[in-house]
Design a protein around this motif. Structure first.
Motif, short mmCIF file in Angstrom:
data_model
loop_
_atom_site.label_atom_id
_atom_site.label_comp_id
_atom_site.label_asym_id
_atom_site.label_seq_id
_atom_site.Cartn_x
_atom_site.Cartn_y
_atom_site.Cartn_z
N UNK A 72 -1.39 9.62 9.81
CA UNK A 72 -0.85 10.33 8.59
C UNK A 72 -1.75 10.74 7.15
N UNK A 73 -0.37 10.51 5.97
CA UNK A 73 -1.72 10.49 4.73
C UNK A 73 -2.37 9.49 4.37
N UNK A 74 -3.83 10.19 3.95
CA UNK A 74 -4.95 9.29 3.84
C UNK A 74 -5.18 9.84 2.58
N UNK A 75 -5.16 8.82 1.10
CA UNK A 75 -5.26 9.16 -0.19
C UNK A 75 -6.10 7.98 -0.63
N UNK A 76 -6.63 9.28 -1.93
CA UNK A 76 -7.45 7.72 -2.55
C UNK A 76 -8.36 6.97 -1.99
N UNK A 77 -8.00 5.59 -2.54
CA UNK A 77 -8.88 4.37 -1.86
C UNK A 77 -9.19 4.40 -0.50
N UNK A 78 -7.76 5.40 -0.05
CA UNK A 78 -7.54 5.01 1.74
C UNK A 78 -7.95 5.58 2.33
N UNK A 79 -8.85 7.30 1.53
CA UNK A 79 -9.74 8.06 2.09
C UNK A 79 -11.38 7.33 1.73
N UNK A 80 -11.38 6.41 0.96
CA UNK A 80 -12.64 5.98 0.23
C UNK A 80 -12.48 4.74 1.90
N UNK A 81 -11.62 3.98 2.07
CA UNK A 81 -11.79 3.07 3.26
C UNK A 81 -12.38 4.21 4.98
N UNK A 82 -11.29 5.90 4.46
CA UNK A 82 -12.25 6.49 5.62
C UNK A 82 -13.39 6.89 6.29
N UNK A 83 -13.59 7.36 5.21
CA UNK A 83 -14.97 7.42 4.76
C UNK A 83 -16.07 6.63 5.01
N UNK A 84 -15.68 5.39 5.07
CA UNK A 84 -16.53 3.42 5.19
C UNK A 84 -16.44 4.16 6.29
N UNK A 85 -15.56 5.11 7.38
CA UNK A 85 -16.02 3.62 8.82
C UNK A 85 -16.85 5.59 9.22
N UNK A 86 -17.63 4.82 10.44
CA UNK A 86 -18.95 5.94 11.01
C UNK A 86 -18.23 7.39 11.48
N UNK A 87 -16.42 7.14 11.70
CA UNK A 87 -16.01 8.48 13.27
C UNK A 87 -14.66 8.72 12.29
N UNK A 88 -14.42 9.97 12.71
CA UNK A 88 -12.89 9.99 12.32
C UNK A 88 -11.97 10.85 12.56
N UNK A 89 -10.82 10.67 13.42
CA UNK A 89 -9.68 10.52 14.24
C UNK A 89 -8.29 10.92 13.75
N UNK A 90 -8.54 12.13 13.07
CA UNK A 90 -6.87 12.48 12.31
C UNK A 90 -5.72 13.06 13.19
N UNK A 91 -4.65 13.32 13.01
CA UNK A 91 -3.28 13.70 13.44
C UNK A 91 -3.28 14.34 13.02
N UNK A 92 -2.91 15.73 13.98
CA UNK A 92 -2.49 16.90 13.30
C UNK A 92 -1.37 17.33 12.64
N UNK A 93 -1.86 17.69 11.56
CA UNK A 93 -1.06 18.15 10.37
C UNK A 93 -1.33 16.93 8.97
N UNK A 94 -1.90 16.00 9.50
CA UNK A 94 -2.01 14.73 8.93
C UNK A 94 -2.50 15.27 7.25
N UNK A 95 -1.89 14.99 6.38
CA UNK A 95 -2.98 15.37 4.39
C UNK A 95 -3.81 14.37 4.33
N UNK A 96 -5.01 14.89 3.34
CA UNK A 96 -5.88 14.48 2.63
C UNK A 96 -5.06 15.09 1.21
N UNK A 97 -5.59 13.64 0.50
CA UNK A 97 -5.85 13.74 -1.10
C UNK A 97 -6.32 12.58 -1.72
N UNK A 98 -7.69 13.72 -2.50
CA UNK A 98 -8.45 12.76 -3.41
C UNK A 98 -7.82 11.56 -4.30
N UNK A 99 -6.75 12.59 -4.77
CA UNK A 99 -5.61 11.63 -5.51
C UNK A 99 -6.33 11.78 -7.22
N UNK A 100 -6.90 11.39 -7.32
CA UNK A 100 -7.90 10.10 -8.92
C UNK A 100 -6.96 11.16 -9.43
#
Length: 264
Positions: free
Chosen positions: A110-138
């Motif tokens: 689900x929603x992935x924003x700010x430092x949450x997006x930073x953590x997701x991009x620190x991972x190697x591969x990503x699978x996302x739910x259809x319609x999940x939202x992303x925002x840098x937010x800073x």
């Protein structure tokens, strides 16, 4: 405050599953959650029988970044130290994810924003739910990026798009993230964790030590001069040359059979 753990660390064979477990707050990053996440990563770093990790969120969100209620209270107490959490928590979490000796898959439910997006991009591969939202937010709250996002986002989508996303702070969808190469797959919401686990088990059956060298080489090589990249690659190949996985995989190739990797 609740007695329930802020994160859950579970096992599925050789795959560990690390879940941010504050669904009522969309897994916003409180001090409690950040410290629990650091403890879990420390435990994982010493787990010799783990060969892949899935990082996900509970409930409807992956992670919406810093808990702004807690941050506002920190600003009221002492604005000069309110962002010490970057060096105390966020940077060690990102380093901890990057330093793990096995691959990491983010299951973005689900929603992935700010430092949450930073953590997701620190991972190697990503699978996302259809319609999940992303925002840098800073920049929306007058800040620059942290959690490594200024570098990891540029590496993932290119400098021009990274600047657009960081400067304007406009949200984007999982489908756009896939088109940009930010996520590997977009699946229905109820299939995110199973899809991430399937991918993690595939990685867990592979040459774990070689994967660790690949992770290190790509992350270091993205910012290193060419000569340093070449030297680091040569050193890594020398380390891997005598591993059991490499020796038996070469034999399997010559014998026209599939190798069985043991992570040694």
């Amino acid at each position: 405050m609740t007695d329930d753990p802020a994160v859950r660390l579970e096992r599925d064979g050789a795959v560990a599953v690390l879940t941010l477990a504050r669904p009522a707050r969309y897994n916003a990053l409180t001090r409690e959650l950040k410290e629990a996440l650091l403890d879990a990563l420390t435990e994982l770093a010493g787990a010799e029988d783990v060969r892949a990790l899935v990082l996900t969120g509970s409930g409807r969100a992956f992670c919406v970044g810093q808990d702004l209620g807690e941050h506002a209270e920190a600003l009221r107490r002492d604005a000069g130290s309110a962002l010490d959490t970057v060096t105390e928590h966020y940077n060690p979490i990102v380093r901890g994810l990057a330093a793990l000796p096995f691959p990491v898959v983010a299951a973005i439910n689900g929603p992935c924003a700010g430092a949450g997006m930073g953590f997701a991009l620190a991972c190697d591969l990503r699978v996302a739910a259809a319609g999940a939202s992303f925002s840098t937010a800073f920049t929306g709250i007058g800040l620059t990026a942290d959690s490594g996002l200024s570098a990891s986002l540029a590496h993932a989508v290119g400098v021009s798009r990274a600047l657009e996303l960081l400067l304007l702070g406009e949200g984007f969808t999982a489908e756009e993230a896939k088109a940009w190469g930010l996520v590997r797959a977009v699946v229905p919401a109820d299939e995110v964790l199973p899809a991430a686990l399937e991918l993690a088990h595939r990685l867990a059956s592979g040459p774990t030590r070689a994967y660790a060298e690949v992770r290190r080489a790509v992350r270091d090589g993205a910012v290193a001069p060419l000569e340093e990249v070449l030297a680091a690659e040569a050193a890594a190949q020398a380390r891997l040359a005598t591993t059991s996985d490499h020796v038996q995989a070469v034999a399997a190739f010559l014998e026209k059979r599939r190798p069985t990797f043991e992570g040694r």
